[in-house]
Design a protein around this motif. Sequence first.
Motif, PDB file in Angstrom:
ATOM      1  N   PRO A 177       0.833  -1.320   0.047  1.00 23.12           N
ATOM      2  CA  PRO A 177       0.003   0.105  -0.046  1.00 23.12           C
ATOM      3  C   PRO A 177       0.854   1.293  -0.003  1.00 23.12           C
ATOM      4  N   ALA A 178       0.475   2.141  -0.604  1.00 21.58           N
ATOM      5  CA  ALA A 178       1.180   3.596  -0.650  1.00 21.58           C
ATOM      6  C   ALA A 178      -0.180   4.661  -0.283  1.00 21.58           C
ATOM      7  N   ASP A 179       0.342   5.836  -0.352  1.00 26.94           N
ATOM      8  CA  ASP A 179      -0.626   6.994  -0.177  1.00 26.94           C
ATOM      9  C   ASP A 179      -1.630   7.175  -1.378  1.00 26.94           C
ATOM     10  N   LEU A 180      -2.850   7.918  -0.664  1.00 28.68           N
ATOM     11  CA  LEU A 180      -3.790   8.304  -1.614  1.00 28.68           C
ATOM     12  C   LEU A 180      -4.335   7.251  -2.635  1.00 28.68           C
ATOM     13  N   GLY A 181      -4.585   5.965  -2.021  1.00 24.36           N
ATOM     14  CA  GLY A 181      -5.193   5.096  -2.530  1.00 24.36           C
ATOM     15  C   GLY A 181      -4.238   4.504  -3.631  1.00 24.36           C
ATOM     16  N   ARG A 182      -2.943   4.529  -3.429  1.00 17.55           N
ATOM     17  CA  ARG A 182      -2.346   3.773  -4.811  1.00 17.55           C
ATOM     18  C   ARG A 182      -1.689   2.505  -4.023  1.00 17.55           C
ATOM     19  N   TRP A 183      -0.672   1.876  -5.181  1.00 16.68           N
ATOM     20  CA  TRP A 183      -0.096   0.659  -4.669  1.00 16.68           C
ATOM     21  C   TRP A 183       1.384   1.089  -5.258  1.00 16.68           C
ATOM     22  N   GLU A 184       2.391   0.602  -4.590  1.00 22.19           N
ATOM     23  CA  GLU A 184       3.877   0.687  -4.865  1.00 22.19           C
ATOM     24  C   GLU A 184       3.918  -0.934  -5.329  1.00 22.19           C
ATOM     25  N   VAL A 185       4.454  -0.956  -6.392  1.00 19.30           N
ATOM     26  CA  VAL A 185       4.660  -2.411  -7.031  1.00 19.30           C
ATOM     27  C   VAL A 185       6.133  -2.544  -7.573  1.00 19.30           C
ATOM     28  N   GLY A 186       6.783  -3.460  -6.691  1.00 18.01           N
ATOM     29  CA  GLY A 186       8.128  -3.744  -6.945  1.00 18.01           C
ATOM     30  C   GLY A 186       8.265  -4.733  -7.882  1.00 18.01           C
ATOM     31  N   VAL A 187       9.075  -4.632  -8.957  1.00 16.65           N
ATOM     32  CA  VAL A 187       9.206  -5.604  -9.978  1.00 16.65           C
ATOM     33  C   VAL A 187      10.588  -6.117 -10.232  1.00 16.65           C
ATOM     34  N   THR A 188      10.803  -7.305 -10.339  1.00 16.87           N
ATOM     35  CA  THR A 188      12.187  -7.761 -10.389  1.00 16.87           C
ATOM     36  C   THR A 188      12.088  -8.828 -11.600  1.00 16.87           C
ATOM     37  N   VAL A 189      13.233  -8.423 -12.638  1.00 15.60           N
ATOM     38  CA  VAL A 189      13.407  -9.321 -13.577  1.00 15.60           C
ATOM     39  C   VAL A 189      14.563  -9.856 -13.894  1.00 15.60           C
ATOM     40  N   THR A 190      14.742 -11.282 -13.973  1.00 14.06           N
ATOM     41  CA  THR A 190      16.150 -11.778 -13.992  1.00 14.06           C
ATOM     42  C   THR A 190      16.147 -12.361 -15.469  1.00 14.06           C
ATOM     43  N   VAL A 191      17.399 -12.351 -16.001  1.00 18.27           N
ATOM     44  CA  VAL A 191      17.773 -12.881 -17.437  1.00 18.27           C
ATOM     45  C   VAL A 191      18.946 -13.668 -17.297  1.00 18.27           C
ATOM     46  N   ARG A 192      19.100 -14.705 -17.866  1.00 16.83           N
ATOM     47  CA  ARG A 192      20.145 -15.720 -18.161  1.00 16.83           C
ATOM     48  C   ARG A 192      20.271 -16.329 -19.496  1.00 16.83           C
ATOM     49  N   GLY A 193      21.423 -16.681 -19.635  1.00 13.33           N
ATOM     50  CA  GLY A 193      21.463 -17.499 -20.915  1.00 13.33           C
ATOM     51  C   GLY A 193      21.100 -19.087 -20.766  1.00 13.33           C
ATOM     52  N   ARG A 194      20.918 -19.640 -21.810  1.00 10.91           N
ATOM     53  CA  ARG A 194      20.701 -21.038 -21.579  1.00 10.91           C
ATOM     54  C   ARG A 194      21.451 -22.003 -22.270  1.00 10.91           C
ATOM     55  N   HIS A 195      21.661 -23.134 -21.780  1.00 12.32           N
ATOM     56  CA  HIS A 195      22.442 -24.301 -22.357  1.00 12.32           C
ATOM     57  C   HIS A 195      24.077 -23.684 -22.602  1.00 12.32           C
ATOM     58  N   LEU A 196      24.669 -23.958 -23.656  1.00 16.50           N
ATOM     59  CA  LEU A 196      26.064 -23.586 -23.559  1.00 16.50           C
ATOM     60  C   LEU A 196      26.242 -22.105 -24.045  1.00 16.50           C
ATOM     61  N   LEU A 197      25.059 -21.464 -24.175  1.00  8.61           N
ATOM     62  CA  LEU A 197      25.420 -19.985 -24.165  1.00  8.61           C
ATOM     63  C   LEU A 197      25.332 -19.090 -23.000  1.00  8.61           C
ATOM     64  N   ARG A 198      25.221 -19.812 -21.838  1.00  9.76           N
ATOM     65  CA  ARG A 198      25.092 -19.315 -20.396  1.00  9.76           C
ATOM     66  C   ARG A 198      26.435 -18.215 -20.224  1.00  9.76           C
ATOM     67  N   PRO A 199      27.552 -18.928 -20.431  1.00 14.58           N
ATOM     68  CA  PRO A 199      28.692 -17.876 -20.122  1.00 14.58           C
ATOM     69  C   PRO A 199      28.891 -16.747 -20.969  1.00 14.58           C
ATOM     70  N   VAL A 200      28.334 -16.901 -22.222  1.00 14.96           N
ATOM     71  CA  VAL A 200      28.574 -15.713 -23.089  1.00 14.96           C
ATOM     72  C   VAL A 200      27.433 -14.581 -22.858  1.00 14.96           C
ATOM     73  N   ALA A 201      26.347 -15.153 -22.611  1.00 14.04           N
ATOM     74  CA  ALA A 201      25.129 -14.210 -22.132  1.00 14.04           C
ATOM     75  C   ALA A 201      25.571 -13.495 -20.964  1.00 14.04           C
ATOM     76  N   ALA A 202      26.093 -14.201 -20.095  1.00  7.53           N
ATOM     77  CA  ALA A 202      26.697 -13.417 -18.638  1.00  7.53           C
ATOM     78  C   ALA A 202      27.055 -12.320 -18.923  1.00  7.53           C
ATOM     79  N   VAL A 203      28.309 -12.466 -19.869  1.00  5.08           N
ATOM     80  CA  VAL A 203      29.248 -11.484 -20.366  1.00  5.08           C
ATOM     81  C   VAL A 203      28.409 -10.026 -20.895  1.00  5.08           C
ATOM     82  N   VAL A 204      27.595 -10.605 -21.839  1.00  6.10           N
ATOM     83  CA  VAL A 204      26.792  -9.457 -22.529  1.00  6.10           C
ATOM     84  C   VAL A 204      25.810  -8.927 -21.690  1.00  6.10           C
TER      85      VAL A 204
END
Length: 252
Positions: A177-204
């Motif tokens: 809850p926030a003031d004045l009838g509003r919501w404070e929404v915290g958003v978390t996005v995680t991204v990672r590479g898949r399979h053999l590309l995981r090390p390359v994706a981590a650097v990029v």
Amino acid sequence: MVAFRHTVLVDALPRPWCADAVGVLLDLAGASRAEAGRLLLPDGSAVPGTRLAEGRHLRPGAVYTTEDDAGTVRVRIREWNRHGRLRAAVDVRTPEGHLALQVALHGADRLRLLELSGRAQGAGGRPASTAFWGSAVLRGDAWWAAADQGRAARTPPLHGRLDHRLFRAGIQAVPRPADLGRWEVGVTVTVRGRHLLRPVAAVVLRVARRRLHRSLARELGGMAARWNAALPGLLRHDRDGLRAAVLAELRP
């Protein structure tokens, strides 16, 4: 793996109003009927462009189709329990691509749990490079308890995942809850590479971290602004007003 976090301020959506809106849609669906493939509203007018293509109206196996210049939508009812669980398969085909979606709503009267899963395929290019698949879950009880009462949730009330052959992205949203009838929404996005590309994706991802975070903040800010602009007009409608507005949209 790289994590991005951003917070937006949005106008609150009251749970009773949201439940009323879903209830109006379900009541209208229950009061409608099908004749010779046409879908008829309670007053007998036909819903333009929509037909019952297979099965019995609002029974498992029923298939509804809508087609216009923008594309074709095909909805198959898997389960229809007005006070229990609703499940449907939605297939959308447009010049831009194809979306196949599974939708389940548990406890429609209370919006207890919404589950989505599906696959999207863009038009053109190699199929493997334009294909995405994913899922999302919204737990209504936990969302409104956190958003309106500030109760901490053991797991994020809204979470999802998006997969591509090159990467995997996860998203979580937690309101408070926030003031004045509003919501404070915290958003978390995680991204990672898949399979053999995981090390390359981590650097990029680490190199492009700031640019990606700015893009995420810009997109979330735009979504919040559109939400805040549209919500007051919707909330002015009570249950009868919602019914009238929906019927006006559906009538030819």
